[in-house]
Write a protein that holds these residues in place. Sequence first.
Motif, PDB file in Angstrom:
ATOM      1  N   UNK A  36       0.778  -1.050  -0.091  1.00 45.35           N
ATOM      2  CA  UNK A  36       0.049  -0.023   0.243  1.00 45.35           C
ATOM      3  C   UNK A  36       1.121   1.173   0.043  1.00 45.35           C
ATOM      4  N   UNK A  37       0.526   1.796  -0.548  1.00 46.01           N
ATOM      5  CA  UNK A  37       1.805   3.692  -0.649  1.00 46.01           C
ATOM      6  C   UNK A  37       0.864   4.343   0.028  1.00 46.01           C
ATOM      7  N   UNK A  38       1.886   4.914   1.043  1.00 41.00           N
ATOM      8  CA  UNK A  38       1.211   5.502   2.490  1.00 41.00           C
ATOM      9  C   UNK A  38       1.422   7.054   2.493  1.00 41.00           C
ATOM     10  N   UNK A  39       0.111   7.388   2.222  1.00 45.50           N
ATOM     11  CA  UNK A  39      -0.972   8.513   2.475  1.00 45.50           C
ATOM     12  C   UNK A  39       1.106  10.028   3.060  1.00 45.50           C
ATOM     13  N   UNK A  40       1.681  10.646   2.453  1.00 47.35           N
ATOM     14  CA  UNK A  40       2.784  11.701   2.467  1.00 47.35           C
ATOM     15  C   UNK A  40       3.873  10.946   2.877  1.00 47.35           C
ATOM     16  N   UNK A  41       4.123   9.774   2.366  1.00 47.92           N
ATOM     17  CA  UNK A  41       5.356   8.773   2.678  1.00 47.92           C
ATOM     18  C   UNK A  41       6.166   8.452   0.745  1.00 47.92           C
ATOM     19  N   UNK A  42       7.243   8.799   1.056  1.00 50.29           N
ATOM     20  CA  UNK A  42       7.890   8.434  -0.336  1.00 50.29           C
ATOM     21  C   UNK A  42       8.194   7.309  -0.717  1.00 50.29           C
ATOM     22  N   UNK A  43       7.415   6.446  -0.006  1.00 53.04           N
ATOM     23  CA  UNK A  43       8.024   4.673  -0.688  1.00 53.04           C
ATOM     24  C   UNK A  43       6.749   3.892  -0.060  1.00 53.04           C
TER      25      UNK A  43
END
Length: 386
Positions: A36-43
């Motif tokens: 899952x893409x984490x909101x506010x995270x670049x990973x």
Amino acid sequence: MISRSLFVAGLLAATACSAEPQPADPAAEAQNGAATASTGKPFVETVIADFDQPWAMTFLPDGRMLVTEKQGALLLVAADGKSRVQLATLPVDAEGQGGLMDVVLAPDFTRSKRVYLSWSAAEAGGKGVVLARGVLDDATAGGEKLRQIEVLFRATPFVSGAGHYSGRIAFSPDGRYLFFTNGERQKFDPAQDPKATLGKVLRLTPDGRPAPGNPLAAKGFHPAVWSYGHRNLLGIAFDAAGNLWEQEMGPKGGDELNLVLPGRNYGYPKVSNGDHYDGKPIPDHAPGDGFEAPKVWWTPVISPGGLMIYSGDLFPQWKGDAFIGGLSSKALVRVDLDGTNARKGDQWDMGARIREVEQAPDGSIYVLEDGAQGSQGRMIRLTPAR
């Protein structure tokens, strides 16, 4: 070195099952393999596997992983996380902050197959952290074992209590020396005691002996001591230039990232940017006080866990930066390193206590959740968000 009979007896001994007090966040649970893409995270976060209170991990040259669990299990885990073999059960004392701790490959692992470990041990006179090594026998798929296990070094002295063991391991870039952290065991004064190894960074030979030429031996210190005045040192790593970095938990405030220099006194408990938990003040670090000040410090605390200095290509913008797992902060913390200077970078909310940070051979970043209070701790792979 421990005798075979004593070691076997230790393997059969039951261990305590208490853990550090803060539980992992139940909301952080997810299915293995879910990305899952984490909101506010670049990973992107991909869950690889679950473990029972994991503490440390390292990668084998073929991409498989070694993982330690608090209660004493050393696991060999497939690169995809879908299968595992228990290589050994070590005779740990797992009360409180104790357990099976770090795992690091020997610099000549491809030839020697040696694996270095640390754990907390108990005896009649008290408890302490030990350094050990074994040989990985993986000639038979599914029948792998860690053999020829021997204790190389024991903290001095063993004392009462079940906290601040530290037990992190790092080899010098040339492979000649092994650096080993000994916490002050929540006893304060041993960090300044020249005869104790507690509250110190130690420099040893790969056989666990005090390295010749250590900077304080001629001044009456224990011959293994490299630096002193530390508290609970839960991360140690070399950067590409050969600088040694160490992070440690401060008391009530004042978590630290230090550049470790030979023979220096880092001040605890005489100075700290935090205070005692009972409210008694400790003088802050100040210019000219004779103590080595941290390069970066945190109040409120992050409760730093594992330390990794990134050298991969998958995240080129972070090459050379330090990554720290945050326990009470439930965070992954990045610190910008610039030569021998450092400054705070990012702090990402991970939703669970992060015990360990490690770099994979492909440059991805792996974190281990603490899994405190008997809950499962996840291994999560971080890759760039596209």
